[in-house]
Design an enzyme around this catalytic site. Structure first.
Site, short mmCIF file in Angstrom:
data_model
loop_
_atom_site.label_atom_id
_atom_site.label_comp_id
_atom_site.label_asym_id
_atom_site.label_seq_id
_atom_site.Cartn_x
_atom_site.Cartn_y
_atom_site.Cartn_z
N LYS A 1 46.94 2.41 -27.75
CA LYS A 1 47.32 2.13 -26.37
C LYS A 1 48.15 0.85 -26.26
O LYS A 1 49.02 0.74 -25.39
CB LYS A 1 46.07 2.04 -25.50
N TYR B 1 41.78 3.50 -31.20
CA TYR B 1 42.33 4.01 -29.93
C TYR B 1 42.98 2.88 -29.13
O TYR B 1 44.09 3.04 -28.59
CB TYR B 1 41.22 4.66 -29.10
#
Length: 298
Positions: free
Chosen positions: A179, A175
């Site tokens: 980002k 994740y």
């Protein structure tokens, strides 16, 4: 004084797409655009939830210009179908908020063979934005706002496998990489299109009470979330950075060179903060763009 939800300029005549806007920060972002007279497209995966969001907004503002369009960012075919359907409407596009994202989900691969969170948070977002660029340029001045996270500051780019085709996990480390890619994409986008009336911005909402981490399975992360509960913002508060970048003239000189959003203590929702990720630079940003383009074009 800073920007707040009472300082959003009138958006009459503006058309906006907000991804992942049936719930949480995305819904709050769509809500305040609608309440300030924008025509908003609720772009989300689940039809019922999207239509429920539209109904809720119409209750708040009976003359609201708001509609649902189905979009599953994990599917490149779905992204292409969404863009084609939007273009067929003949609408301009002044604001694109790339808000949708998933985190710490059970590991899986998409139909295109990519890791699910990289596909959703980066590849789908890239394809959506680039396919809409002609419409954005024709509608200029226009803006693209991409939602990242402070977790990006500790991530490292993997240029050998941008789609995560060899990944065997979809954990919070992945994740964080997605980002990081959001920041790199936003900066390269701004570099490429700022001369054509389209500006790109990158934001992060802080620590928000939302459904983003609802499928996160690690005990340690669940414990940390509970411990930080007292720091969490509401979705409305979390939407301030996106709305600031989408509507305020104050952000124009900054573009994507800094990330708008609060610090780790959720202070300063509209502050422009230095990006700490070491892999963010012009060379790497361009390389990520090119490798991503190759992947979504395959």
């Amino acid at each position: 004084m800073g920007f707040d939800l009472n300082k959003i300029p009138d958006q009459t005549g503006k058309v906006a797409i907000v991804t992942g806007s049936n719930i949480g920060v995305g819904f709050a972002t769509a809500k305040y655009l609608v309440l300030n007279n924008a025509h908003v497209i609720i772009a989300s995966r689940t039809e019922k939830k999207g239509l429920d969001a539209v109904a809720e907004l119409v209750k708040m503002k009976p003359d609201a210009k708001v509609e649902f369009m189905q979009l599953d960012l994990a599917s490149l075919d779905s992204v292409r179908a969404f863009v084609n359907a939007f273009i067929e409407k003949g609408l301009p596009l002044h604001i694109l908020v790339n808000n949708a994202g998933i985190a710490g989900v059970p590991h899986s691969k998409t139909a295109d063979g990519c890791e699910i969170s990289l596909a959703t948070n980066h590849l789908g977002t890239y394809l959506l934005t680039t396919m809409l660029l002609d419409t954005l340029k024709k509608s200029a001045p226009a803006r693209v706002v991409t939602v990242s996270s402070l977790l990006a500051n500790g991530a490292k780019a993997d240029f050998d496998d941008v789609g995560g085709k060899r990944y065997e996990t979809s954990d919070m480390g992945v994740y964080a990489v997605t980002k990081l890619y959001n920041i790199m994409f936003a900066q390269e986008l701004d570099k490429r299109v700022r001369g054509e009336g389209v500006r790109s911005f990158v934001v992060q909402p802080g620590i928000v009470k939302s459904d983003l981490f609802r499928k996160t399975e690690t005990t340690a992360f669940t414990t940390l979330s509970k411990a930080m509960k007292f720091l969490m913002q509401t979705p409305d508060q979390g939407s301030i950075s996106s709305l600031y970048a989408a509507t305020s003239d104050e952000v124009i000189p900054i573009g994507a060179s800094k990330m708008f959003g609060p610090n780790y203590m959720n202070i300063g929702n509209s502050a422009a903060r230095k990006i700490g990720a070491k892999d963010v630079n012009d060379i790497n940003n361009k390389l990520l763009w090119e490798k991503t383009q190759e992947l979504v074009s395959a």
